[in-house]
Write a protein that holds these residues in place. Structure first.
Motif, mmCIF file in Angstrom:
data_model
loop_
_atom_site.group_PDB
_atom_site.id
_atom_site.type_symbol
_atom_site.label_atom_id
_atom_site.label_comp_id
_atom_site.label_asym_id
_atom_site.label_seq_id
_atom_site.Cartn_x
_atom_site.Cartn_y
_atom_site.Cartn_z
ATOM 1 N N ARG A 288 -9.241 38.768 -68.174
ATOM 2 C CA ARG A 288 -10.617 39.162 -67.843
ATOM 3 C C ARG A 288 -10.836 39.245 -66.340
ATOM 4 O O ARG A 288 -11.427 40.205 -65.836
ATOM 5 N N TRP A 289 -10.343 38.260 -65.601
ATOM 6 C CA TRP A 289 -10.580 38.252 -64.154
ATOM 7 C C TRP A 289 -9.744 39.308 -63.439
ATOM 8 O O TRP A 289 -10.183 39.862 -62.433
ATOM 9 N N LEU A 306 -16.691 41.196 -73.091
ATOM 10 C CA LEU A 306 -16.521 40.700 -74.459
ATOM 11 C C LEU A 306 -15.490 39.576 -74.517
ATOM 12 O O LEU A 306 -15.503 38.766 -75.445
ATOM 13 N N GLY A 307 -14.612 39.535 -73.523
ATOM 14 C CA GLY A 307 -13.631 38.454 -73.470
ATOM 15 C C GLY A 307 -14.239 37.088 -73.237
ATOM 16 O O GLY A 307 -13.572 36.056 -73.410
ATOM 17 N N HIS A 308 -15.532 37.045 -72.883
ATOM 18 C CA HIS A 308 -16.200 35.759 -72.672
ATOM 19 C C HIS A 308 -16.215 34.924 -73.948
ATOM 20 O O HIS A 308 -16.184 33.691 -73.892
ATOM 21 N N GLY A 309 -16.245 35.602 -75.085
ATOM 22 C CA GLY A 309 -16.212 34.867 -76.347
ATOM 23 C C GLY A 309 -14.973 34.001 -76.467
ATOM 24 O O GLY A 309 -14.999 32.931 -77.091
ATOM 25 N N GLY A 362 -14.358 39.867 -51.032
ATOM 26 C CA GLY A 362 -15.165 40.427 -52.111
ATOM 27 C C GLY A 362 -14.563 40.176 -53.483
ATOM 28 O O GLY A 362 -14.259 39.044 -53.852
ATOM 29 N N ASP A 363 -14.359 41.270 -54.238
ATOM 30 C CA ASP A 363 -13.879 41.153 -55.614
ATOM 31 C C ASP A 363 -12.506 40.497 -55.733
ATOM 32 O O ASP A 363 -12.125 40.066 -56.826
ATOM 33 N N GLY A 364 -11.775 40.394 -54.647
ATOM 34 C CA GLY A 364 -10.470 39.741 -54.683
ATOM 35 C C GLY A 364 -10.546 38.281 -55.082
ATOM 36 O O GLY A 364 -9.535 37.691 -55.488
ATOM 37 N N VAL A 365 -11.747 37.695 -55.016
ATOM 38 C CA VAL A 365 -11.909 36.303 -55.415
ATOM 39 C C VAL A 365 -11.523 36.099 -56.882
ATOM 40 O O VAL A 365 -11.091 35.016 -57.278
ATOM 41 N N TYR A 366 -11.628 37.155 -57.704
ATOM 42 C CA TYR A 366 -11.312 37.018 -59.129
ATOM 43 C C TYR A 366 -9.816 36.783 -59.364
ATOM 44 O O TYR A 366 -9.435 36.217 -60.391
#
Length: 398
Positions: A288-289, A306-309, A362-366
């Protein structure tokens, strides 16, 4: 053997417990559903910069490993878990009301810190109350907990709509309103059996901290759950910068929560060992990340949500089932406190670090969050044989 006249009373008691708990979960998670995605938006709207937002949002996690264990242990020692929930809910509503009157970062930091000292124990105390009821009445945790997830989704959607209608500076009062509802819902919680009548006094705390399996569970859970911190803190801000509307942001959050609800609803049918559920949750979090970090198109972002489930829902189901297996009922609030403390320690560090990392890349934190989730999945998978050993029993004393 029960008489026929006693059976309906027992069924009614069980139903009242389940309904009152579902109502409180709903109210409490409605607060989270507005706070988690939109409190950072409110902070930004009143002029707080990204670094301060990261620090302020670390406060709930910090209180989880500082004051929270003392609160849960005190409530358990006093056999006052239900009363502790009520006091915590009331103090939270008052605290958020005062937070809404602040604008300077330092004043926000101090008032919000005091609020979090009473707010963060609510979840472990409620879970401890729920798990005692699950054991007492033979219920399943997942179907009870899903009402909280449903309320989280509803609160997030409603607040997402309001983001496009009212000034972002007013969002704090939506959080306050739901906190007041939670206070009222706490008054409906049903009393449970007094464990003083059924269990002798035992030294509490040390046996849990000597259990390597218990440490494996809470450390793995902390790694996987804390990998969500950057998403919780910066996703709404980041998506706004990419031109996504407040309502669409709320829909994206809601997709994840809807998947979580499905997982909770189906949980009584799961046959996998809880440690395997946690490992699956960690692996899905990694995927997900990685997807989220790549600035995907909206459709792919929705699929990732949806992967949060799995990343959240399946991880917490595995965690709670393992805690029920390994922690005696007379120590369940203390066990929840240790779990929340471990989660808070890592979560606080992650929140502070993610603020600095997001400001730079920025988004690289994921990608950093993906590495954390991978570590949690590896840890729980490597401990799975230890966790299939004979769990602690009520008579063991922990």
């Amino acid at each position: 053997m029960q008489s026929e006249s006693q059976i309906p009373i027992a069924a009614a008691t069980k139903r009242r417990f389940a309904v009152s708990l579902a109502v409180f979960y709903s109210a409490f998670f409605a607060v989270l559903g507005t706070h988690m995605p939109f409190f950072p938006v409110w902070l930004k709207a009143i002029g707080v910069d990204a670094a301060w937002i990261g620090i302020i949002n670390a406060l709930p996690a910090i209180t989880r490993f500082t004051t929270l264990p003392q609160v849960t242990a005190f409530a358990e020692k006093r056999h006052a878990i239900r009363a502790g929930i009520m006091v915590s809910a009331l103090a939270t509503a008052i605290g958020f009301s005062v937070v809404g009157l602040q604008q300077q970062p330092l004043a926000l930091f101090v008032i919000y810190a005091l609020t979090c000292m009473m707010w963060t124990p609510t979840m472990p105390l409620t879970d401890a109350y729920a798990l005692r009821g699950v054991a007492r009445y033979g219920l399943d945790y997942g179907p009870l907990r899903l009402w909280g997830s449903a309320a989280f989704a509803a609160g997030s959607l409603a607040c997402g709509y309001l983001v496009d209608v009212i000034a972002p500076r007013e969002l704090i009062w939506v959080i306050v309103a739901w906190a007041v509802v939670a206070v009222l819902a706490s008054l409906l919680l049903q009393p449970l059996d007094d464990l003083r009548r059924r269990t002798p006094e035992r030294p509490a705390g040390k046996p849990l901290l000597r259990d390597a399996g218990f440490w494996a569970v809470i450390a793995s859970a902390a790694l996987i759950q804390s990998s969500h911190i950057a998403f919780y803190t910066f996703s709404a801000i980041d998506w706004q910068l990419h031109g996504i509307s407040g309502l669409t942001i709320a829909v994206l959050w809601t997709l994840g929560v809807m998947a979580e609800i499905v997982v909770f609803a189906l949980s009584p049918r799961f046959s996998l060992h809880p440690s395997t559920l946690m490992a699956i949750g960690g692996v899905i979090a990694v995927l997900r990340w990685i997807v989220t970090a790549s600035e995907p198109p909206l459709v792919l972002l929705a699929i990732a949500q949806l992967g949060h489930g799995f990343s959240f829902g399946m991880t917490i189901l595995g965690t709670m089932n393992l805690l029920v297996q390994r922690v005696p009922s007379h120590q369940i609030a203390r066990g929840q406190g240790y779990y929340a403390a471990c989660n808070g320690l890592l979560g606080a560090a992650t929140s502070i670090a993610s603020g600095a990392i997001y400001a730079r890349i920025g988004d690289g934190v994921y990608y950093v969050m993906a590495a954390m989730a991978a570590a949690g999945a590896i840890l729980i998978w490597s401990a799975r044989h230890r966790l299939t050993a004979q769990p602690q029993s009520e008579a063991s004393g922990g």
